[in-house]
Design an enzyme around this catalytic site. Structure first.
Site, PDB file in Angstrom:
ATOM      1  N   GLY A  42       0.828  -1.200   0.000  1.00  0.00           N
ATOM      2  CA  GLY A  42       0.000   0.000   0.000  1.00  0.00           C
ATOM      3  C   GLY A  42       0.861   1.248   0.000  1.00  0.00           C
ATOM      4  O   GLY A  42       1.737   1.398   0.855  1.00  0.00           O
ATOM      5  N   SER A 100     -10.700  13.306  -4.107  1.00  0.00           N
ATOM      6  CA  SER A 100      -9.646  14.317  -4.111  1.00  0.00           C
ATOM      7  C   SER A 100      -9.020  14.424  -5.498  1.00  0.00           C
ATOM      8  O   SER A 100      -9.144  13.523  -6.335  1.00  0.00           O
ATOM      9  CB  SER A 100      -8.569  13.958  -3.093  1.00  0.00           C
ATOM     10  OG  SER A 100      -7.890  12.770  -3.483  1.00  0.00           O
ATOM     11  N   HIS A 109      11.330   8.683   5.242  1.00  0.00           N
ATOM     12  CA  HIS A 109      11.896   9.768   6.029  1.00  0.00           C
ATOM     13  C   HIS A 109      11.765   9.356   7.485  1.00  0.00           C
ATOM     14  O   HIS A 109      10.766   8.741   7.869  1.00  0.00           O
ATOM     15  CB  HIS A 109      11.107  11.048   5.758  1.00  0.00           C
ATOM     16  CG  HIS A 109      11.711  12.295   6.302  1.00  0.00           C
ATOM     17  ND1 HIS A 109      13.050  12.397   6.641  1.00  0.00           N
ATOM     18  CD2 HIS A 109      11.169  13.513   6.564  1.00  0.00           C
ATOM     19  CE1 HIS A 109      13.282  13.629   7.071  1.00  0.00           C
ATOM     20  NE2 HIS A 109      12.163  14.308   7.048  1.00  0.00           N
TER      21      HIS A 109
END
Length: 581
Positions: free
Chosen positions: A113, A149, A210
Site C-alpha cells: 500500500g 480528491s 523519512h
C-alpha cells in the site's frame, strides 16, 4: 529527502478527526503498547554541547561523534564493502538485472500500500508497479488516497484504478496491505499516527521514506508499537527525480536516485530483505545503510542547507552583490544560478569539488580562495545552529506547527506557503533561460564557486563531526545537490526546484534561505570588501580533505546517466507543469 507534500495533509485531515489534537502519552482505546522513553533518555536526546574550534576564532565546530556500525545481513542481495576516506561501509548495487530477485525479497507480501500522492508517492508507486511487472510478480501495488480528491484522479491517470484493485481509500488500503509505505506529509503523520498504527495488520511492515515520524515520537517520549516492523528507504532526491531517472534508465539496466535504508525494528526477520527489495525496485543505483535517527537528522538538516535553503540564500546574496557592483542583471544571473546549477554542478558530479578549483586560472583561484575563506565559518555558524535545531526536536516541532497553520483555526486565517520566485532576480532568470543555447552550462565564475563550495564543505564538516557515515554525508551534501536538485533550478528557477520537494523541505528552505542570505551579506561579503586576509589553513585543509577521495568512490556509483528535465516535464507536481521559463 522527505517524501511528502501538503496535498496529502489535506487528504488525511478529511479522513481523520484527530488532526491538530494534542497528543497523549498513552492510547488505551487501541491498546498499542507504545514503548516510553525514560526521562534520562529524553534529556540525553535533547542535550546540546560544543567542541573543538577547528582553528576558528568565531565559531566552534560541532563535537566529534564516532559513527555507529551500519553493517547488515541479507539473504537475497549481494552486499559489497566500500572504503570511504578510511571508513568501511557496505552497500547493495541496484539494476534491472536484479528485478528477478524481488519476489524473494518480498516473500510473504501480497499487497504493497502506497499512502499519499505528493512528491514521492507517484514516483514510488509507479516504479514499484513497473518493477514488479517486469519481475513477473503477482504482488499488488495499491495507492491509498481520499476518494474524490484531485490526487485520486491523478492516480487514475497514472494507471491505478478501483476496478483493478490498485486504488482505494486510505484506511482500507492500510488495513489490507502487508507492506505500507507511508508517504503523506510529515505534519499529517505527526497528527494522525495513532489512527494509522491502529489500522496496520499485526506483523505487517511500516515503510517510511523519512525518519521524521521517529523524531516526533522521540520528542514526546514514545517509540513505535512492537507488533509490526518498521523500515525506511529514503531516496536521496525529490520524487520527480526518482521517477524521471527510472524511466530514462529503462534501456540501460536502470538508473535512479541513490537511497539509504534502515531497519528500526524487525518482528519476524524479513525487514532487511524487504527494505533492500523496495530500494532496488525504486531503481536505486546503490543503497547504503543508515538508522532512522541518523536519516532524519541529516535529511531535514541537509535540505535546509546546501540542498535547498543555503543554495537559495547564496544566489540571492550574490546576485544582489554583483548587480550593486555594476554587473548587468543578465550576467549576474548567469554568474550565480547558471554557474552553480550548470558547470559547477556538472563538474562536482563527475569529478568532485577539487576539480572545480583546479579548473580555474591562477587569478581565478585567488578569487575562489577569497570567497571560500570569507564564507566558510559564517556558513558553518548557521549550519551548526540548524543541525542542533533538528537534533533537539525544535525544527520538527516547527514543521508540525506550520502544517497546522495551513488551515483556519482559533479564529485565525489559513497561511499556506507563498511564492518564492516573484522578485526581480527570478524574472531576469526567465529571460536568461529563454535565450540560453541548448546544453549551455553557464560560466565557471570563481567567486560564486568559492562561496558554494565553502557552504558544501561546511555542511560536510558538521555532519562529519556529528558522527554520520561518509555515504550519508556525501549523498546529503553533494550527490543529491548536483545530481537531483540543481538540475531543476537550472531548468526553471528556484521554485521549480524547491516546490517539487516535500512539505517539510519546502518549509525548511523558506525558513533558512534568508538566514544564509543575511549572514553571507553581513559577514562574508563585508570581510571580502574590507580586505580580510585569506585563511591559508582553510584553503590547505580544503585541498587535502579526505572527503575528495570518498566523493570519487561515490562518483563511480552514480546514476548511469544525467537527469533530463525538459520544458514540458510531465513528471513533476501538477501545479508546476504549466509554469513559465
Amino acid at each position: 529527502m522527505a517524501a511528502v507534500t501538503s496535498s496529502c495533509s489535506t487528504a488525511i485531515s478529511a479522513s481523520s478527526k484527530t488532526l491538530a489534537k494534542p497528543v497523549a502519552a498513552s492510547f488505551a482505546p487501541t491498546n498499542l503498547s507504545f514503548s516510553k522513553l525514560s526521562p534520562q533518555s529524553i534529556r540525553a536526546r535533547r542535550s546540546i554541547t560544543v567542541g573543538s574550534a577547528l582553528g576558528a576564532t568565531k565559531v566552534s565546530a560541532p563535537p566529534a561523534t564516532h559513527p555507529v556500525s551500519l553493517d547488515f545481513e541479507t539473504s537475497v542481495f549481494k552486499k559489497e564493502r566500500v572504503n570511504l576516506a578510511g571508513h568501511e561501509e557496505y552497500i547493495v548495487r541496484g539494476g534491472r538485472d536484479l528485478f528477478h530477485l524481488l519476489p524473494d525479497a518480498f516473500k510473504g507480501i501480497k499487497q504493497i500500500g502506497v499512502i499519499g500522492w505528493g512528491s514521492q508517492g507517484p514516483a514510488q508507486a509507479q516504479n514499484l508497479r513497473d518493477s514488479l511487472v517486469e519481475a513477473k510478480s503477482d504482488i499488488v501495488v495499491k495507492v491509498g488516497l481520499r476518494k474524490g480528491s484531485s490526487s485520486f484522479n491523478e492516480a487514475r491517470e497514472a494507471g491505478f484504478s478501483e476496478e483493478k484493485g490498485t486504488l482505494g481509500d486510505i484506511w482500507e488500503t492500510i488495513s489490507g496491505s502487508d507492506l505500507v509505505l507511508l508517504l503523506i506529509s510529515d505534519s499529517a503523520q505527526a497528527d494522525n499516527y495513532e489512527k494509522i498504527f491502529s489500522h496496520l495488520k499485526p506483523n505487517s511492515i511500516l515503510g517510511l521514506s523519512h525518519g521524521f515520524l521517529l523524531g516526533h515520537l522521540q520528542s514526546i517520549g514514545l517509540d513505535f508499537p512492537k507488533n509490526f516492523s518498521v523500515i525506511a528507504v529514503c531516496p536521496k532526491g525529490m520524487g520527480p527525480s526518482v521517477r524521471r531517472l527510472y524511466v530514462q534508465g529503462k534501456e540501460i539496466n536502470g538508473a535512479g536516485i541513490n537511497s539509504s535504508f534502515g531497519v528500526h525494528q524487525d518482528v519476524d526477520g524479513r525487514a532487511t530483505n524487504v527494505a533492500l527489495g523496495w530500494s532496488v525496485a525504486l531503481g536505486s543505483p546503490f543503497t547504503f545503510a543508515t538508522t532512522l535517527e541518523q536519516e532524519y537528522k541529516s535529511d531535514i538538516f541537509g535540505e535546509r542547507g546546501i540542498l535547498l535553503g543555503a543554495v537559495h540564500g547564496i544566489v540571492e546574496s550574490l546576485f544582489r552583490r554583483y548587480t550593486e557592483n555594476g554587473m548587468s542583471e543578465d550576467l549576474a544571473y548567469k554568474n550565480t544560478v547558471e554557474s552553480i546549477t550548470g558547470v559547477i554542478s556538472k563538474t562536482i558530479s563527475t569529478q568532485g569539488m577539487l576539480a572545480v578549483y583546479n579548473a580555474l586560472s591562477e587569478d581565478g583561484k585567488k578569487e575562489f580562495e577569497k570567497a571560500y575563506s570569507a564564507s566558510f565559518y559564517p556558513c558553518m555558524e548557521i549550519l551548526y545552529e540548524c543541525y542542533e535545531d533538528v537534533a533537539s526536536g525544535s525544527e520538527i516541532r516547527s514543521v508540525v506547527l506550520a502544517g497546522r497553520r495551513f488551515y483556519e483555526k482559533e479564529g485565525l486565517p489559513a497561511f499556506p506557503m507563498g511564492k518564492i520566485d516573484q522578485t526581480r532576480m527570478w524574472k531576469v532568470g526567465e529571460r536568461v533561460r529563454s535565450t540560453r543555447p541548448a546544453g549551455d552550462l553557464g560560466p565557471l565564475y570563481p567567486f560564486t564557486a568559492g562561496v558554494f563550495v565553502a557552504m558544501m564543505m561546511a555542511q560536510i564538516e558538521v555532519l562529519r563531526k556529528k558522527g554520520h557515515s561518509y555515504s550519508e554525508i556525501i549523498n546529503e551534501s553533494v550527490i543529491e545537490s548536483v545530481d537531483s536538485l540543481n538540475p531543476f533550478m537550472h531548468a526553471r528557477g528556484v521554485s521549480f526546484m524547491v516546490d517539487n520537494c516535500s512539505t517539510t523541505a519546502r518549509l525548511g528552505s523558506r525558513k533558512w534561505a534568508p538566514r544564509f542570505d543575511y549572514i553571507l551579506t553581513q559577514q562574508a561579503l563585508v570581510a571580502v570588501d574590507s580586505g580580510a586576509p585569506i585563511n591559508q589553513d582553510l584553503i590547505s585543509n580544503f585541498v587535502s580533505d579526505p572527503v575528495h577521495g570518498a566523493i570519487q568512490v561515490c562518483a563511480e556509483l552514480r546514476p548511469t546517466l544525467d537527469i533530463s528535465v525538459p520544458a514540458a516535464a510531465d513528471f513533476v507536481r501538477p501545479e508546476l507543469r504549466q509554469c513559465s521559463n
